[in-house]
Design a protein around this motif. Structure first.
Motif, PDB file in Angstrom:
ATOM      1  N   ALA A   1       0.830  -1.204   0.000  1.00 27.44           N
ATOM      2  CA  ALA A   1       0.000   0.000   0.000  1.00 27.44           C
ATOM      3  C   ALA A   1       0.867   1.257   0.000  1.00 27.44           C
ATOM      4  CB  ALA A   1      -0.938   0.006   1.205  1.00 27.44           C
ATOM      5  N   TYR A   2       1.925   1.272   0.801  1.00 30.59           N
ATOM      6  CA  TYR A   2       2.826   2.424   0.817  1.00 30.59           C
ATOM      7  C   TYR A   2       3.450   2.628  -0.563  1.00 30.59           C
ATOM      8  CZ  TYR A   2       2.769   2.068   5.940  1.00 30.59           C
ATOM      9  OH  TYR A   2       2.395   2.029   7.252  1.00 30.59           O
ATOM     10  N   GLN A   3       3.947   1.552  -1.136  1.00 31.86           N
ATOM     11  CA  GLN A   3       4.638   1.661  -2.428  1.00 31.86           C
ATOM     12  C   GLN A   3       3.698   2.131  -3.527  1.00 31.86           C
ATOM     13  OE1 GLN A   3       6.130  -2.412  -2.268  1.00 31.86           O
ATOM     14  NE2 GLN A   3       8.224  -1.654  -2.125  1.00 31.86           N
ATOM     15  N   THR A   4       2.474   1.633  -3.508  1.00 31.16           N
ATOM     16  CA  THR A   4       1.513   1.971  -4.564  1.00 31.16           C
ATOM     17  C   THR A   4       0.914   3.357  -4.369  1.00 31.16           C
ATOM     18  OG1 THR A   4       0.955  -0.363  -4.870  1.00 31.16           O
ATOM     19  CG2 THR A   4      -0.608   1.266  -5.713  1.00 31.16           C
ATOM     20  N   ARG A   5       0.375   3.594  -3.170  1.00 30.46           N
ATOM     21  CA  ARG A   5      -0.379   4.835  -2.944  1.00 30.46           C
ATOM     22  C   ARG A   5       0.520   6.070  -2.938  1.00 30.46           C
ATOM     23  NH1 ARG A   5      -4.106   7.838  -4.371  1.00 30.46           N
ATOM     24  NH2 ARG A   5      -5.324   8.946  -2.801  1.00 30.46           N
ATOM     25  N   PHE A   6       1.645   6.005  -2.263  1.00 20.57           N
ATOM     26  CA  PHE A   6       2.530   7.167  -2.249  1.00 20.57           C
ATOM     27  C   PHE A   6       3.088   7.445  -3.643  1.00 20.57           C
ATOM     28  CE2 PHE A   6       3.095   6.636   2.498  1.00 20.57           C
ATOM     29  CZ  PHE A   6       2.595   7.890   2.823  1.00 20.57           C
ATOM     30  N   SER A   7       3.350   6.383  -4.401  1.00 21.60           N
ATOM     31  CA  SER A   7       3.831   6.577  -5.775  1.00 21.60           C
ATOM     32  C   SER A   7       2.765   7.256  -6.624  1.00 21.60           C
ATOM     33  CB  SER A   7       4.221   5.233  -6.389  1.00 21.60           C
ATOM     34  OG  SER A   7       5.350   4.693  -5.716  1.00 21.60           O
ATOM     35  N   GLU A   8       1.510   6.867  -6.448  1.00 21.41           N
ATOM     36  CA  GLU A   8       0.416   7.508  -7.182  1.00 21.41           C
ATOM     37  C   GLU A   8       0.336   8.999  -6.877  1.00 21.41           C
ATOM     38  OE1 GLU A   8      -2.681   3.669  -7.308  1.00 21.41           O
ATOM     39  OE2 GLU A   8      -2.961   5.304  -5.865  1.00 21.41           O
ATOM     40  N   LEU A   9       0.720   9.362  -5.647  1.00 14.89           N
ATOM     41  CA  LEU A   9       0.667  10.763  -5.228  1.00 14.89           C
ATOM     42  C   LEU A   9       1.946  11.520  -5.598  1.00 14.89           C
ATOM     43  CD1 LEU A   9      -1.001  10.305  -1.717  1.00 14.89           C
ATOM     44  CD2 LEU A   9      -2.092  11.101  -3.830  1.00 14.89           C
ATOM     45  N   GLY A  10       2.884  10.827  -6.258  1.00 12.65           N
ATOM     46  CA  GLY A  10       4.087  11.486  -6.749  1.00 12.65           C
ATOM     47  C   GLY A  10       5.304  11.369  -5.860  1.00 12.65           C
ATOM     48  N   ALA A  11       5.172  10.705  -4.716  1.00  8.82           N
ATOM     49  CA  ALA A  11       6.288  10.602  -3.778  1.00  8.82           C
ATOM     50  C   ALA A  11       7.164   9.386  -4.093  1.00  8.82           C
ATOM     51  CB  ALA A  11       5.770  10.508  -2.345  1.00  8.82           C
ATOM     52  N   THR A  12       8.396   9.430  -3.602  1.00 12.17           N
ATOM     53  CA  THR A  12       9.325   8.308  -3.710  1.00 12.17           C
ATOM     54  C   THR A  12       9.411   7.625  -2.353  1.00 12.17           C
ATOM     55  OG1 THR A  12      10.644   9.452  -5.383  1.00 12.17           O
ATOM     56  CG2 THR A  12      11.700   7.631  -4.215  1.00 12.17           C
TER      57      THR A  12
END
Length: 232
Positions: free
Chosen positions: A28-39
């Motif tokens: 969830a961290y890898q997917t959701r934060f990536s969707e929001l533009g974060a690394t």
């Protein structure tokens, strides 16, 4: 705050992990934060190794039996960033993952020839790393489920802070002087009531609240940026 695409563009998120992590939480961290533009940077204490493979949690006999019957392996996670080699101040948020990862990260090595004392618990590298994050109000700190165990060696970090956690941790955070905010009765997973925000500190009740937890952290990162812009 409404979640918008790429709202965390250019931000870095640190996730502290260890063995007994929850696979769907990390995903969830890898997917959701990536969707929001974060690394997202997964990190742990590597003890001089280039990388370490951590093993996922098995939380029931039935699951263990299924793995044995199907002759499959536990999920694993390869981590190659040691938090002792990074500057915590480069991160918009630092998160302690759920489950028993925080217990493992409280490990410390007593100095040779010295007896173990309670004060030494404060020297655990992960405890020190998170304490540095707590000292910087610009960093959003997130601790989910059992994660607050990482802060109990330094009770001054919790004293007077509003938090929520898994019931297993409740006695420890109460003894540390934190203010417990209970969830709504029979609240479902990802109920907003399962998340507590106290300024730069975001806590969540359990691993199954991970998406509400992420959204609350993202909101606080954006609010932090807006506050800094307004103060400029």
């Amino acid at each position: 705050m409404t979640m918008t695409s790429r709202m965390l563009e250019g931000k870095k998120i640190a996730i502290l992990v260890e063995t007994e992590y929850i696979p769907y939480e990390i995903a969830a961290y890898q997917t959701r934060f990536s969707e929001l533009g974060a690394t997202v940077h997964l990190m742990s204490r590597l003890s001089g190794n280039q990388s370490i493979r951590f093993v996922a949690d098995v939380d029931s006999v039935e699951e263990a039996d299924r793995i044995n019957r199907q002759k499959t392996s536990l999920a694993t996670l390869e981590v190659n960033i040691d938090f002792q080699n990074v500057d915590v101040n480069e991160y918009a948020a630092v998160i302690m993952a759920a489950n028993y990862t925080s217990v493992r990260l409280r490990y410390f090595e007593p100095p040779p020839g010295q007896q173990i004392s309670p004060e030494m618990t404060r020297t655990a590298p992960a405890v020190q790393f998170f304490a540095k994050a707590m000292a910087n109000r610009r960093i959003i700190k997130g601790l989910l489920c059992h994660g607050l165990w990482l802060l109990t060696p330094m009770p001054e970090l919790l004293r007077g802070r509003r938090v929520i956690c898994h019931e297993v941790v409740l006695a420890d955070i109460a003894n540390a002087g934190a203010i417990y905010v209970p969830p709504p009765v029979n609240s479902p997973p990802n109920d907003p009531g399962n998340i507590v925000v106290d300024r730069d500190l975001v806590t969540g009740r359990a691993g199954h609240d991970v998406y509400a937890f992420i959204d609350a952290i993202a909101d606080q990162i954006v609010s932090q940026d807006q506050g800094l812009a307004g103060a400029a």
